[in-house]
Motif scaffolding. Structure first.
Motif, PDB file in Angstrom:
ATOM      1  N   ASP A 270      59.977  36.290 -40.276  1.00 10.74           N
ATOM      2  CA  ASP A 270      59.555  36.702 -41.621  1.00 10.74           C
ATOM      3  C   ASP A 270      58.038  36.656 -41.786  1.00 10.74           C
ATOM      4  N   ALA A 271      57.371  35.769 -41.039  1.00  8.37           N
ATOM      5  CA  ALA A 271      55.929  35.570 -41.201  1.00  8.37           C
ATOM      6  C   ALA A 271      55.090  36.509 -40.343  1.00  8.37           C
ATOM      7  N   LEU A 272      55.692  37.235 -39.411  1.00 14.13           N
ATOM      8  CA  LEU A 272      54.917  38.049 -38.467  1.00 14.13           C
ATOM      9  C   LEU A 272      54.029  39.073 -39.168  1.00 14.13           C
ATOM     10  N   VAL A 273      54.607  39.898 -40.019  1.00 11.45           N
ATOM     11  CA  VAL A 273      53.817  40.942 -40.681  1.00 11.45           C
ATOM     12  C   VAL A 273      52.832  40.338 -41.686  1.00 11.45           C
ATOM     13  N   PRO A 274      53.241  39.407 -42.566  1.00 18.77           N
ATOM     14  CA  PRO A 274      52.257  38.806 -43.472  1.00 18.77           C
ATOM     15  C   PRO A 274      51.088  38.160 -42.737  1.00 18.77           C
ATOM     16  N   ARG A 275      51.365  37.578 -41.569  1.00 16.63           N
ATOM     17  CA  ARG A 275      50.268  36.939 -40.813  1.00 16.63           C
ATOM     18  C   ARG A 275      49.262  37.981 -40.332  1.00 16.63           C
ATOM     19  N   LEU A 276      49.714  39.125 -39.850  1.00 14.84           N
ATOM     20  CA  LEU A 276      48.797  40.170 -39.408  1.00 14.84           C
ATOM     21  C   LEU A 276      48.043  40.774 -40.585  1.00 14.84           C
ATOM     22  N   LEU A 277      48.716  40.977 -41.701  1.00 20.52           N
ATOM     23  CA  LEU A 277      48.046  41.524 -42.878  1.00 20.52           C
ATOM     24  C   LEU A 277      46.995  40.558 -43.415  1.00 20.52           C
ATOM     25  N   ALA A 278      47.276  39.262 -43.331  1.00 17.92           N
ATOM     26  CA  ALA A 278      46.295  38.262 -43.752  1.00 17.92           C
ATOM     27  C   ALA A 278      45.069  38.303 -42.843  1.00 17.92           C
TER      28      ALA A 278
ATOM     29  N   PHE B 163      41.253  39.047 -43.947  1.00 14.27           N
ATOM     30  CA  PHE B 163      40.178  38.113 -43.583  1.00 14.27           C
ATOM     31  C   PHE B 163      39.024  38.859 -42.917  1.00 14.27           C
ATOM     32  N   MET B 164      39.348  39.775 -42.012  1.00 16.14           N
ATOM     33  CA  MET B 164      38.306  40.546 -41.333  1.00 16.14           C
ATOM     34  C   MET B 164      37.542  41.423 -42.320  1.00 16.14           C
ATOM     35  N   ARG B 165      38.256  42.116 -43.180  1.00 16.21           N
ATOM     36  CA  ARG B 165      37.601  43.013 -44.135  1.00 16.21           C
ATOM     37  C   ARG B 165      36.742  42.239 -45.127  1.00 16.21           C
ATOM     38  N   THR B 166      37.226  41.084 -45.557  1.00 15.06           N
ATOM     39  CA  THR B 166      36.440  40.258 -46.478  1.00 15.06           C
ATOM     40  C   THR B 166      35.167  39.778 -45.807  1.00 15.06           C
ATOM     41  N   GLY B 167      35.294  39.329 -44.542  1.00  8.72           N
ATOM     42  CA  GLY B 167      34.119  38.882 -43.809  1.00  8.72           C
ATOM     43  C   GLY B 167      33.099  39.991 -43.631  1.00  8.72           C
ATOM     44  N   ALA B 168      33.576  41.188 -43.293  1.00 11.83           N
ATOM     45  CA  ALA B 168      32.671  42.326 -43.127  1.00 11.83           C
ATOM     46  C   ALA B 168      31.996  42.683 -44.442  1.00 11.83           C
ATOM     47  N   ALA B 169      32.763  42.656 -45.536  1.00 10.34           N
ATOM     48  CA  ALA B 169      32.203  42.986 -46.850  1.00 10.34           C
ATOM     49  C   ALA B 169      31.152  41.969 -47.285  1.00 10.34           C
ATOM     50  N   ASN B 170      31.284  40.735 -46.781  1.00 12.80           N
ATOM     51  CA  ASN B 170      30.321  39.682 -47.110  1.00 12.80           C
ATOM     52  C   ASN B 170      29.137  39.655 -46.148  1.00 12.80           C
ATOM     53  N   GLY B 171      29.071  40.645 -45.273  1.00  9.28           N
ATOM     54  CA  GLY B 171      27.899  40.774 -44.413  1.00  9.28           C
ATOM     55  C   GLY B 171      28.007  40.176 -43.034  1.00  9.28           C
ATOM     56  N   ASP B 172      29.195  39.755 -42.611  1.00 19.37           N
ATOM     57  CA  ASP B 172      29.340  39.194 -41.271  1.00 19.37           C
ATOM     58  C   ASP B 172      29.329  40.329 -40.247  1.00 19.37           C
ATOM     59  N   PRO B 173      28.331  40.377 -39.358  1.00 17.55           N
ATOM     60  CA  PRO B 173      28.239  41.492 -38.414  1.00 17.55           C
ATOM     61  C   PRO B 173      29.351  41.488 -37.373  1.00 17.55           C
ATOM     62  N   ASN B 174      29.889  40.313 -37.045  1.00 14.15           N
ATOM     63  CA  ASN B 174      30.967  40.243 -36.057  1.00 14.15           C
ATOM     64  C   ASN B 174      32.217  40.936 -36.566  1.00 14.15           C
ATOM     65  N   PHE B 175      32.583  40.652 -37.811  1.00 15.88           N
ATOM     66  CA  PHE B 175      33.770  41.292 -38.374  1.00 15.88           C
ATOM     67  C   PHE B 175      33.540  42.791 -38.572  1.00 15.88           C
ATOM     68  N   ALA B 176      32.332  43.153 -38.979  1.00 20.74           N
ATOM     69  CA  ALA B 176      32.027  44.579 -39.129  1.00 20.74           C
ATOM     70  C   ALA B 176      32.174  45.301 -37.794  1.00 20.74           C
ATOM     71  N   ARG B 177      31.716  44.662 -36.730  1.00 20.91           N
ATOM     72  CA  ARG B 177      31.834  45.269 -35.394  1.00 20.91           C
ATOM     73  C   ARG B 177      33.288  45.369 -34.967  1.00 20.91           C
ATOM     74  N   HIS B 178      34.064  44.319 -35.219  1.00 24.22           N
ATOM     75  CA  HIS B 178      35.479  44.341 -34.841  1.00 24.22           C
ATOM     76  C   HIS B 178      36.233  45.455 -35.570  1.00 24.22           C
TER      77      HIS B 178
ATOM     78  N   ALA C 175      41.192  46.084 -36.752  1.00 28.25           N
ATOM     79  CA  ALA C 175      42.010  46.040 -37.968  1.00 28.25           C
ATOM     80  C   ALA C 175      43.072  47.135 -37.941  1.00 28.25           C
ATOM     81  N   ASP C 176      42.697  48.312 -37.492  1.00 25.27           N
ATOM     82  CA  ASP C 176      43.670  49.409 -37.403  1.00 25.27           C
ATOM     83  C   ASP C 176      44.791  49.065 -36.424  1.00 25.27           C
ATOM     84  N   LEU C 177      44.449  48.405 -35.341  1.00 21.63           N
ATOM     85  CA  LEU C 177      45.472  47.999 -34.376  1.00 21.63           C
ATOM     86  C   LEU C 177      46.453  47.021 -35.013  1.00 21.63           C
TER      87      LEU C 177
END
Length: 257
Positions: A193-201, A205-220, A226-228
């Protein structure tokens, strides 16, 4: 002393002799507390914290062995990895004040243990096909066992569309991991049950980090990570009947939310 810059992480990490030196982060105090608890419980296969060096870097044990890849591994690695994660979880279940620590990630309810947060082959070391250690506790946070297990199963069982396993093999590997951890049928269902919610979380997390200016998440994100994860979430959803039948061990009613 031997000196080597270790690749693959989000920060610059240097191995000096039998130690690893890494920058102190806002959540380092919580991780230090966690590692001290694991040491007190005599959990083998996790680094010990040895203070801060003259350059202000944390000093931890270097775990010998070969680092893993993104997904998979031999069955012996799955079995030993699951048992290692179980030891980590069991040792943290009784630690007090888990939710009062300054973790990088917020607690996930219901809090049962301290989750590693990124338990995957690339954060483990291996010898002769066995998982002998796990490192990089930066994303550790309080949460349920099933939350941590969902990501570990995704990585070790190779539930990704790019991992190279057929769905039937993915299901068998997931069941092997959870059986080796010691999950009951109902507890295996919690992980599925947790598999999909864990990936969506993770995507959030990645998108929030990128939006806050983290270059690592933006690069990922630019590299398509994220699409994968979103494609893999769709893959997991599409094969839900297989996971229920093989991983859980019974057929779940179709109207289950």
């Amino acid at each position: 002393m031997d000196r080597e810059i270790l690749s693959g992480g989000m920060t610059t990490v240097v191995r000096i002799g039998r130690t690893v030196r890494r920058p102190v982060r806002a959540w380092s105090e919580a991780v230090q507390w966690l590692l001290a608890g694991l040491a007190a419980a005599q959990v083998r296969g996790v680094p010990r914290w040895h203070g801060v060096d003259d350059e202000g870097r944390e000093v931890l044990d270097f775990l010998p062995g070969e680092a893993g890849g993104a997904y998979g591994g031999p069955e012996t690695a799955l079995v030993s990895a699951a048992k290692l994660l179980r030891r980590v979880h069991d040792a943290t279940a009784g630690l007090p004040d888990k939710t009062s620590r300054p973790w990088q990630l917020a607690a996930v309810e219901p809090v049962e243990v301290v989750c590693h947060g990124d338990f995957a082959p690339y954060n483990c070391v291996f010898r002769d096909g066995e998982t002998t250690g796990v490192f990089d506790f930066d994303t550790a946070h309080p949460g349920p066992r099933s939350w941590d297990l969902a990501y570990a199963v995704y990585r070790f069982a190779g539930l990704s569309t790019v991992a190279g396993y057929e769905p039937a093999d993915q299901a068998a590997r997931a069941r092997l991991f959870l059986d080796s951890y010691g999950r009951t049928r109902g507890e295996r269902l919690d992980v599925v049950d947790a598999l999909v919610p864990r990936l969506l979380a993770l995507v959030h997390f990645m998108r929030t980090g990128a939006a806050n200016g983290d270059p690592n998440f933006a690069r990922h994100i630019e590299e398509g990570h994220a699409d994968l994860y979103l494609r893999d979430a769709d893959h997991i959803t599409a094969h839900r009947e297989l996971w229920d039948r093989v991983v859980v061990g019974h057929r779940v009613p179709a109207n289950r939310p």
